[in-house]
Design an enzyme around this catalytic site. Sequence first.
Site, PDB file in Angstrom:
ATOM      1  N   HIS A  55      -7.669  -5.367  -7.948  1.00 19.44           N
ATOM      2  CA  HIS A  55      -7.487  -4.678  -6.664  1.00 19.44           C
ATOM      3  C   HIS A  55      -8.691  -4.922  -5.766  1.00 19.44           C
ATOM      4  CE1 HIS A  55      -5.155  -1.854  -4.302  1.00 19.44           C
ATOM      5  NE2 HIS A  55      -6.229  -1.126  -4.057  1.00 19.44           N
ATOM      6  N   TYR A  58     -19.387  10.375 -14.261  1.00 20.77           N
ATOM      7  CA  TYR A  58     -19.405  11.531 -15.162  1.00 20.77           C
ATOM      8  C   TYR A  58     -18.084  11.735 -15.901  1.00 20.77           C
ATOM      9  CZ  TYR A  58     -23.552  12.776 -12.445  1.00 20.77           C
ATOM     10  OH  TYR A  58     -24.772  12.763 -11.826  1.00 20.77           O
ATOM     11  N   ARG A 103       0.798  -1.228   0.000  1.00 22.70           N
ATOM     12  CA  ARG A 103       0.000   0.000   0.000  1.00 22.70           C
ATOM     13  C   ARG A 103       0.829   1.275   0.000  1.00 22.70           C
ATOM     14  NH1 ARG A 103      -5.117  -0.872   4.173  1.00 22.70           N
ATOM     15  NH2 ARG A 103      -5.792  -2.904   3.423  1.00 22.70           N
TER      16      ARG A 103
END
Length: 748
Positions: free
Chosen positions: A87, A131, A41
């Site tokens: 993931h 969007y 990470r």
Amino acid sequence: MSDTLTTPPPGVPGDRIIDEPLSEALSRRYLAYALSVITDRALPDVRDGLKPVQRRVLYAMREMRLNPENAARKCAKVVGEVMGGYHPHGDQSIYDTLVRMAQDFAQRYPLVNGQGNFGNIDGDNPAAMRYTEAKLTEAATLLLEGIDEDAVDFKPTYDGQDEEPVVLPTGFPNLLANGSTGIAVGMATSIPPHNAAELVDACLLLLDRPDASTAELMAHVKGPDFPTGGVIVEPYASLLETYETGRGGVRLRALWTKEDLGHGTYQIVVTQVPYQVKKADLVEQLAELIENKRTPLLGDVRDESAEDVRLVLEPKSRNVEPEVLMESLFKLSDLENRFSVNLNVLDARGTPGVMSLRQVLKAFLDHRREVLVRRARHRLAKIEARLHILDGLLIAYLNLDEVIRIVRYEDEPKAKLIAAFDLSELQADAILNTRLRQLARLEEMELRREHADLTEERDGIVGMLADNRAQWKLVGEGLKHTLAAIGSATTLGKRRSIFADAPEVDAEAAIEAMIVREPITVILSERGWIRAAKGRVEDPSELKFKEGDKLAFLVPAETTDKLLVFASDGRFFTLACDKLPSARGHGEPLRLMIDLDDKVGLVDVFVHKPGAKRILASKEGYGFILPEVEAVAFRRAGKQVLNGSALICLALGEADHLAVIGDNGKILIFPTAELPEMPRGKGVKLQTYREGGLRDALAFSAATGGAWVDSAGRTFQWDAWREWLGRRAASGKATPKGFPTTKRFRPR
């Protein structure tokens, strides 16, 4: 009973219970968690400069064929592909990663070409993923180039249904080019962005001279290159140490210019803000400084930004020098910040560690060489396979009539061809799959030309694989090729951050010069209400306080002075006299201006005098001499100076002797030369007590002698003070006849 619970019979559900100490179980699991955070990470890989989620996003977009020349797709589609295949985490974290890789103010070389609202430098959030659209950039294709040619290793995905790359081929030093930040368990990383063209030049230098020093590399990599530009004012020596050790920091300032408005007036225009500073928050911060009167040189601030940054700063007066104004704002606001540098990365084996600039570039070059060799071997295998087919086809052309006869009349032509011409199955299949129109003479000539070209290419690859020098040369040529897309001649590759020296400007003196110098009297009550009356207060009895309150300190001062407040916990607080509330009312509580607990009392309040010194002493009987300048600190939390219960704060002045008296009523006098001068600490022992502690102290000059004042305000000259003269830390003698029973030199 316990044995029955911990060791149940076989087959019973409880047989899976493990009996072990809780501390051991927790430590083992926490260690596994910590390693997962570090490797999966927080820390980037030194080879491609990417964290796993970034790598997975780029690889998934490539698999979706979202190349620069193709149309963009909805980010929701990309996030879904990444989450479903690579993931196993939340969609928001994946989208945040994708957005950051598309923001040109966050990434020096954006890896994602975002279409739609992807946020802005003001800190506004991007639009929802349904969007926005995205595709890869040219820089991203450089990182992915050759991934289908066995350039890197692959590993199974989290569900085992597919594979993902362990690392990307990485055509340029992305770790330093785009930088990285992350917080793991027990460690963190903070890598600033750099100019890719400068990094490539440094890599080429390492290829020519592997023993090049950090200073020689810095001839090319002069320092970070932030996407928002700015002015780097970090000294060269500090940057050199940072790049040699992998730890340090970089001071970055906003870029500003002076615009003349005519008639002697001007305004400051800020066109670049420091990296990771939100412009809207910066404007709000400057407005608060003006409202709170913390920046008397700044009159107004306006944000006139459109597509480019344009912050307008108006000075309070046209007599203010622009350099002085900006230096004061650099100290008070985020117009200047410090980017911490910690080159903590994962090496090729996945081990975290802090690397120097040279080590990072060397690790990248080693990776590029491995990628080059693997791609070359992959290409060599392809060439060998094609040459094998061509050898069979050429045999067929040399024996065309016999081949046609076998194909036409034999029942098993494949086996007959293999036996007749000593062919492999692949060669026989290629001959049988050849179309009739491909048997023309021109086709044979084309095959021979292809065979010759491939043979030449194969020999070149074989020679390169056997020659380390040739491999490094090709690595350098590949790096030069990337400059066409990200070189300094391109708009993207041109350096944005510049270097400059911070000017030597006394901003504090300039601010004080703007303050009208007037006499005032600082009034502090016993309950902690403070105010400043204009002029001098001749009769303190005329002062009014709240019911039950009375005068504690009355300090003559001027508006340009600094007021020092010494608390019983050993801290000094600094207040600007021009910022004190007026004496029209009862003032304001002092504890609202500084972080002072109600249980902590005040020892002394006085005006700071540059160059002056003070004698500090604690109730425990320890003390030292403090230069007053060490007590000045404009912080709400104050500055810890004396360790212990503060009791005494005396102006040293011309005094050369110190008289101390304890709770036991004994007095000791010794030269002040026996006291050390310290900026902070506990000090040395002043007087020895069997019980109790220090009660009071008096500093005086041997030439004038000592004196004490009784409770009625009468002063008694102490001519025989030498009888109490001794060495520091002695017990002393009983008080002289007539000494106040309060055991103090001055009433309180």
